[in-house]
Design a protein around this motif. Structure first.
Motif, PDB file in Angstrom:
ATOM      1  N   PHE A 355       4.092  -1.820  -3.012  1.00 17.25           N
ATOM      2  CA  PHE A 355       3.447  -0.523  -2.850  1.00 17.25           C
ATOM      3  C   PHE A 355       2.332  -0.601  -1.817  1.00 17.25           C
ATOM      4  CE2 PHE A 355       4.823  -0.099  -7.427  1.00 17.25           C
ATOM      5  CZ  PHE A 355       5.873   0.758  -7.141  1.00 17.25           C
ATOM      6  N   ASP A 356       2.205   0.475  -1.030  1.00 16.72           N
ATOM      7  CA  ASP A 356       1.145   0.564  -0.027  1.00 16.72           C
ATOM      8  C   ASP A 356      -0.214   0.572  -0.722  1.00 16.72           C
ATOM      9  OD1 ASP A 356      -0.833   2.342   1.640  1.00 16.72           O
ATOM     10  OD2 ASP A 356       0.687   1.654   3.052  1.00 16.72           O
ATOM     11  N   PRO A 357      -1.194  -0.250  -0.277  1.00 12.39           N
ATOM     12  CA  PRO A 357      -2.485  -0.311  -0.978  1.00 12.39           C
ATOM     13  C   PRO A 357      -3.272   0.992  -0.929  1.00 12.39           C
ATOM     14  CG  PRO A 357      -2.532  -1.609   1.047  1.00 12.39           C
ATOM     15  CD  PRO A 357      -1.108  -1.235   0.814  1.00 12.39           C
ATOM     16  N   ILE A 358      -3.148   1.751   0.163  1.00 11.41           N
ATOM     17  CA  ILE A 358      -3.861   3.022   0.237  1.00 11.41           C
ATOM     18  C   ILE A 358      -3.239   4.032  -0.726  1.00 11.41           C
ATOM     19  CG2 ILE A 358      -4.338   5.000   1.736  1.00 11.41           C
ATOM     20  CD1 ILE A 358      -4.826   3.080   4.005  1.00 11.41           C
ATOM     21  N   TRP A 359      -1.917   4.095  -0.758  1.00 10.65           N
ATOM     22  CA  TRP A 359      -1.233   4.996  -1.695  1.00 10.65           C
ATOM     23  C   TRP A 359      -1.570   4.635  -3.127  1.00 10.65           C
ATOM     24  CZ3 TRP A 359       3.569   3.876  -4.576  1.00 10.65           C
ATOM     25  CH2 TRP A 359       4.099   5.009  -5.214  1.00 10.65           C
ATOM     26  N   PHE A 360      -1.537   3.324  -3.455  1.00  8.29           N
ATOM     27  CA  PHE A 360      -1.878   2.908  -4.807  1.00  8.29           C
ATOM     28  C   PHE A 360      -3.323   3.282  -5.139  1.00  8.29           C
ATOM     29  CE2 PHE A 360      -3.775  -0.223  -7.693  1.00  8.29           C
ATOM     30  CZ  PHE A 360      -2.994   0.000  -8.820  1.00  8.29           C
ATOM     31  N   GLY A 361      -4.230   3.155  -4.161  1.00 10.84           N
ATOM     32  CA  GLY A 361      -5.613   3.529  -4.392  1.00 10.84           C
ATOM     33  C   GLY A 361      -5.757   5.001  -4.755  1.00 10.84           C
ATOM     34  N   VAL A 408      -1.582  15.399 -14.612  1.00 14.78           N
ATOM     35  CA  VAL A 408      -0.369  14.619 -14.841  1.00 14.78           C
ATOM     36  C   VAL A 408       0.729  15.068 -13.878  1.00 14.78           C
ATOM     37  CG1 VAL A 408       1.447  14.105 -16.521  1.00 14.78           C
ATOM     38  CG2 VAL A 408      -0.950  14.117 -17.238  1.00 14.78           C
ATOM     39  N   VAL A 409       0.836  16.387 -13.664  1.00 12.72           N
ATOM     40  CA  VAL A 409       1.795  16.900 -12.677  1.00 12.72           C
ATOM     41  C   VAL A 409       1.462  16.369 -11.286  1.00 12.72           C
ATOM     42  CG1 VAL A 409       2.638  18.986 -11.532  1.00 12.72           C
ATOM     43  CG2 VAL A 409       2.328  18.956 -14.024  1.00 12.72           C
ATOM     44  N   ARG A 410       0.171  16.348 -10.946  1.00 10.18           N
ATOM     45  CA  ARG A 410      -0.214  15.841  -9.621  1.00 10.18           C
ATOM     46  C   ARG A 410       0.155  14.369  -9.470  1.00 10.18           C
ATOM     47  NH1 ARG A 410      -6.202  15.402  -7.152  1.00 10.18           N
ATOM     48  NH2 ARG A 410      -6.713  15.678  -9.343  1.00 10.18           N
ATOM     49  N   LEU A 411      -0.064  13.579 -10.510  1.00 13.83           N
ATOM     50  CA  LEU A 411       0.328  12.172 -10.448  1.00 13.83           C
ATOM     51  C   LEU A 411       1.829  12.044 -10.190  1.00 13.83           C
ATOM     52  CD1 LEU A 411      -1.657  10.300 -13.254  1.00 13.83           C
ATOM     53  CD2 LEU A 411      -1.562   9.707 -10.829  1.00 13.83           C
ATOM     54  N   GLY A 412       2.622  12.863 -10.880  1.00 10.22           N
ATOM     55  CA  GLY A 412       4.061  12.813 -10.666  1.00 10.22           C
ATOM     56  C   GLY A 412       4.447  13.159  -9.231  1.00 10.22           C
ATOM     57  N   LEU A 413       3.795  14.181  -8.659  1.00  9.57           N
ATOM     58  CA  LEU A 413       4.082  14.568  -7.279  1.00  9.57           C
ATOM     59  C   LEU A 413       3.674  13.478  -6.299  1.00  9.57           C
ATOM     60  CD1 LEU A 413       2.995  18.327  -7.350  1.00  9.57           C
ATOM     61  CD2 LEU A 413       5.321  17.422  -7.188  1.00  9.57           C
ATOM     62  N   LEU A 414       2.539  12.823  -6.540  1.00 15.12           N
ATOM     63  CA  LEU A 414       2.092  11.756  -5.644  1.00 15.12           C
ATOM     64  C   LEU A 414       3.025  10.552  -5.706  1.00 15.12           C
ATOM     65  CD1 LEU A 414      -1.759  11.903  -6.235  1.00 15.12           C
ATOM     66  CD2 LEU A 414      -0.554  12.452  -4.113  1.00 15.12           C
ATOM     67  N   ILE A 415       3.582  10.293  -6.888  1.00 15.57           N
ATOM     68  CA  ILE A 415       4.533   9.188  -7.008  1.00 15.57           C
ATOM     69  C   ILE A 415       5.833   9.542  -6.288  1.00 15.57           C
ATOM     70  CG2 ILE A 415       5.959   7.886  -8.635  1.00 15.57           C
ATOM     71  CD1 ILE A 415       3.641   8.105 -10.639  1.00 15.57           C
ATOM     72  N   ALA A 416       6.298  10.777  -6.481  1.00 15.59           N
ATOM     73  CA  ALA A 416       7.565  11.192  -5.870  1.00 15.59           C
ATOM     74  C   ALA A 416       7.443  11.403  -4.369  1.00 15.59           C
ATOM     75  CB  ALA A 416       8.057  12.479  -6.532  1.00 15.59           C
ATOM     76  N   LEU A 417       6.248  11.798  -3.893  1.00 18.94           N
ATOM     77  CA  LEU A 417       6.053  12.122  -2.477  1.00 18.94           C
ATOM     78  C   LEU A 417       4.853  11.339  -1.929  1.00 18.94           C
ATOM     79  CD1 LEU A 417       6.442  15.999  -2.826  1.00 18.94           C
ATOM     80  CD2 LEU A 417       8.180  14.394  -2.002  1.00 18.94           C
ATOM     81  N   PRO A 418       5.029  10.047  -1.621  1.00 21.95           N
ATOM     82  CA  PRO A 418       3.908   9.247  -1.113  1.00 21.95           C
ATOM     83  C   PRO A 418       3.282   9.816   0.160  1.00 21.95           C
ATOM     84  CG  PRO A 418       5.778   7.849  -1.703  1.00 21.95           C
ATOM     85  CD  PRO A 418       6.257   9.254  -1.759  1.00 21.95           C
ATOM     86  N   GLY A 419       4.041  10.594   0.907  1.00 23.02           N
ATOM     87  CA  GLY A 419       3.516  11.172   2.133  1.00 23.02           C
ATOM     88  C   GLY A 419       2.327  12.087   1.911  1.00 23.02           C
TER      89      GLY A 419
END
Length: 430
Positions: A355-361, A408-419
């Motif tokens: 996983f990208d460290p910035i995305w994980f952050g 929780v919805v936002r977390l799901g969107l960030l996981i599905a759409l790393p961009g």
């Protein structure tokens, strides 16, 4: 006992100390030094403490921390929160749930100028909560808006949490700030939808009272936006380094406070708050450094990586487990302490999983946001309670539930759409 066993024992002891209310920094220092002394020896452990203190206090990159804290403290005392609320109320005047939407919009604007969730929630609790209650907004909706809107301060840059993550993980501060913009705006949008949905359920006749059109607030709102543009624009145009931007932002905030007639006592209080909070954070940083040395010699991180590989849960199974742990820990612990305690453990696992460290952050900080409004001890809940002592804590807890669901919805969107997190750093990153 094996080094890995000592590492797990140290983690369990640290968790126990934190549950008993021991200060986070002191607990991390004590467990880190004790574990290092068991594995290596007492004298090397003392040298590790000396090194951790010198490396933290002597790191010029860390000077950005008190400067951004000072900027937020001055903005909070300059009355910008009330002006932002008035400006947002003018924009949403006459619309359903207008006061709730105005509170969220003002929180986003204040977050962009202060970088602190607690400062944002505190300012909005003083500026918006009394008017929302006086206008007849359902108490649950009013409390939820203020508590949840405050969490935007941890994501919309400049953010203390994103700053600490970048410094600990040696990532670009500018890239982390850019990565937080779209997730922060997404959070604002989802919170607005949650407020409208909650208003429809709790106040079906009017979705909350419509707002009247008020004058005023424009100058303060423009000042906050100018401060945000000055700091962030300076970083991304190359005019400032992040440290220089923090210093320039603190200086501009001081001029803004003086221009708005802030008295010497209030300015002195802002500096005092800065010293207190900075000292607390630096003790935690020293503790995180010492605890990190202990984790290194215990070989706990490689052991955890081997366990994850053997368990066969896969990269996204690991990610979901980490985020679930954050949501649980958020019920018990301060957000910044969570970041400094867990990032040295979880970030290497995430990196090993690809996983990208910035995305994980961004994911980690978003999960920490939820902790700020998760009962029973989310800090923003008690900020609202302090501003409305007559409001039952159960009312506040029920009020934040729609916003927890939105996160929780936002977390799901960030996981599905790393961009959502990585697009702006790739496009504009310094």
């Amino acid at each position: 006992m094996s080094p890995e066993g000592v590492g797990l024992t140290g983690l369990a002891l640290l968790t126990l100390l934190l549950a008993l209310g021991c200060p986070v920094g002191l607990a991390m220092i004590g467990v880190g030094l004790g574990g290092f002394a068991i594995l290596i020896g007492p004298e090397p452990a003392l040298r590790i403490l000396e090194r951790a203190a010198l490396e933290t206090a002597g790191n010029p990159g860390f000077t950005v921390i008190p400067l951004f804290i000072l900027m937020g403290a001055l903005v909070a005392r300059a009355g910008i929160g009330r002006d932002l609320f008035e400006a947002a109320r003018r924009l949403s005047g006459g619309r359903p749930a207008g006061l709730a939407l105005a509170g969220l919009g003002a929180s986003a604007g204040f977050a962009a100028a202060s970088g602190s969730s607690l400062a944002t929630a505190s300012a909005m609790a003083r500026a918006a909560l009394p008017e929302m209650r006086a206008a007849g907004t359902d108490p649950r909706l009013a409390a939820g808006v203020i508590a949840a809107g405050g969490t935007l301060g941890i994501m919309i840059p400049p953010s203390i949490a994103l700053l600490l993550y970048a410094l600990v993980m040696e990532q670009s501060v500018g890239a982390m700030f850019l990565a937080g913009i779209l997730p922060g705006l997404l959070g604002l949008l989802l919170y607005a939808l949650a407020a409208l949905a909650a208003g429809r359920i709790w106040q079906p006749a009017r979705l909350g009272p419509p707002t009247e059109r008020h004058r005023g607030g424009g100058r303060g709102a423009l000042a906050a936006l100018a401060l945000f543009a000055f700091v962030m624009g300076g970083i991304y145009t190359g005019l400032f380094t992040p440290t220089e931007a923090a210093g320039a932002g603190a200086g501009l905030a001081l001029l803004l406070a003086l221009g708005r007639g802030l008295r010497f006592g209030e300015i002195r209080a802002a500096f005092g708050e800065t010293v207190t909070l900075s000292a607390t954070l630096f003790v935690i940083l020293i503790g995180a450094e010492a605890f990190g040395y202990f984790l290194s010699v215990s070989r706990l991180a490689p052991a955890l990586e081997d366990w994850v590989a053997a368990a066969g849960i896969g990269p996204y199974g690991l990610l979901c487990a980490i985020l679930a742990f954050y949501l649980l820990l958020g019920c018990l612990m301060d957000s910044l302490a969570m970041i400094l305690l867990t990032v040295p453990i979880f970030a290497p696992l995430a990196a090993a999983a690809g996983f990208d460290p910035i995305w994980f952050g961004i994911l980690a900080v978003t999960a920490v946001e939820v902790g700020l409004i998760t009962p029973p001890v989310g800090l923003n809940l008690f900020v609202v309670r302090a501003a409305a002592a007559d409001m039952p804590l159960g009312t506040i807890w029920r009020g934040v539930l729609p916003f927890v669901l939105a996160d929780v919805v936002r977390l799901g969107l960030l996981i599905a759409l790393p961009g959502l997190a990585l697009w702006l750093p790739a496009l504009l990153g310094p």
